[in-house]
Design an enzyme around this catalytic site. Structure first.
Site, mmCIF file in Angstrom:
data_model
loop_
_atom_site.group_PDB
_atom_site.id
_atom_site.type_symbol
_atom_site.label_atom_id
_atom_site.label_comp_id
_atom_site.label_asym_id
_atom_site.label_seq_id
_atom_site.Cartn_x
_atom_site.Cartn_y
_atom_site.Cartn_z
ATOM 1 C CD GLU A 176 0.834 0.345 3.023
ATOM 2 O OE1 GLU A 176 0.789 1.593 2.948
ATOM 3 O OE2 GLU A 176 1.817 -0.255 3.505
ATOM 4 C CD GLU A 319 7.628 1.547 -0.588
ATOM 5 O OE1 GLU A 319 8.317 0.704 -1.221
ATOM 6 O OE2 GLU A 319 8.021 2.715 -0.390
#
Length: 359
Positions: A176, A319
């Site tokens: 994310e 991430e």
């Protein structure tokens, strides 16, 4: 997608294949090693066998789905970085320059970047554009999004996971990007577990003590203003969640519906996993926890999910970086089960009192 249609998808998520998992366990016990000596690797191999319904599964291609969205709560000053960093980092992912890109190249995985709610116009040939809305509203003043938008974001994640399954991907990870998303994740965790915000709210992008106290107070205010129902995960998600969190919950649910294992990253990804598990309890069996984040509250999230992390590297980047690092461990567990010799094939004696393999 209506809630009824979502419910039909959730109802289609079945349990692990006990026969395949049992066959994998027998195979592992026949390998030239003391029983259980490969520890968590053996547990993962059995889990993946149960997910895929095959005693010796092969997973094929790997991808990390990086969902990106903005958060209106950034207006409250909860992050050390401005909201403009979200679209800037999306372009960095697409250009291959972020940490998750480097680690994905190292582990042979693909990065699938999705704009599900970035508050900026983005265009790139590699970007998957599925913008539900231009960032969430400020949850300290009212609901972050509508219930319908939360369902739409979940639907987006489900369709992306199913599309990747159709493309031949057999192992997914959640990643994310969204400035402010540790605030939303902490709020979700607080509501769904009853924990006091101070106990589950960390420094996120690296804020100081004063801003941390302010962040915790913003979460208390958001919960008081919205009064989310802890027994209704969609209500909690809509009122104090995030679009990328909803999208990742959908990725997990979509993968589970196609019997694909999902490696869960850190704090935000685990908040999405908790939403998925509350919506479809059986989806938890399709999750593999990659690492224990340094972010306060992550251990509590994993405890709530009943998942044990494979790694502890003091990471807190997000991430999908920790999840991608765990890809080789998942693959190693299956290679060991498939390629190691058995006691019988290698002519190695077993421990006294054990039945020779194949006898």
């Amino acid at each position: 997608m209506s809630e009824q249609e979502l419910g039909n998808i959730l109802a289609g998520i079945g349990p692990l294949d006990e026969r395949a998992a049992a066959e994998a366990a027998r195979r592992l016990d026949e390998l030239t090693k003391p029983p259980g000596s490969l520890g968590r690797l053996e547990a993962v191999a059995q889990q993946v066998a149960g997910i895929r319904g095959e005693a010796l599964p092969e997973l094929g291609r790997k991808a990390v789905v990086v969902m990106a969205a903005d958060h209106g709560v950034c207006a409250e000053g909860v992050s050390a970085f401005p909201a403009e960093v979200t679209p800037q980092m999306v372009l960095n992912f697409l250009g291959g320059g972020a940490a998750v890109n480097v680690l994905s190249r190292q582990t042979g995985a693909e990065v699938v970047c999705v704009d599900i709610g970035v508050n900026a116009m983005l265009s790139h040939p590699l970007l998957r554009s599925h913008k539900v809305r231009w960032g969430t509203a400020n949850m300290a003043e009212g609901p972050a999004m509508t219930r319908e938008e939360a369902v739409e974001a979940i639907r987006t994640g489900i369709e992306i996971a199913r599309g990747l399954a159709d493309e031949g991907f057999g192992l997914l990870a959640t990643g994310e990007m969204g400035i402010g998303n540790t605030t939303a994740s902490s709020a979700l965790l607080s509501v769904l577990t009853g924990e006091e915000p101070a106990a589950v709210t960390g420094r996120g992008t690296g804020i100081d003590d004063a801003r941390l106290r302010h962040k915790q107070e913003v979460i208390r205010r958001a919960i008081a203003v919205n009064r989310p129902d802890p027994n209704d995960p969609l209500d909690v998600l809509a009122k104090v969640g995030g679009l990328e969190i909803a999208g990742l919950a959908g990725v997990i649910l979509g993968a589970a519906s196609r019997r694909i294992p999902v490696v869960i990253d850190g704090f935000i990804s685990s908040a999405a996993a908790l939403i998925a598990a509350r919506l479809a309890p059986l989806s938890r069996d399709f999750m593999i926890a990659s690492h224990l984040s340094e972010e306060r509250g992550h251990a509590r999230l994993l405890q709530e999910l009943g998942l044990a992390p494979m790694l502890q590297l003091d990471m807190r980047l997000g991430e999908g970086t920790g999840a991608v690092l765990a890809f080789p461990l998942v693959e190693a567990s299956l290679k060991l089960m498939r390629e190691m010799a058995t006691f019988g094939s290698a002519g190695v004696s077993q421990a006294a009192g054990e039945t020779p393999a194949g006898a």
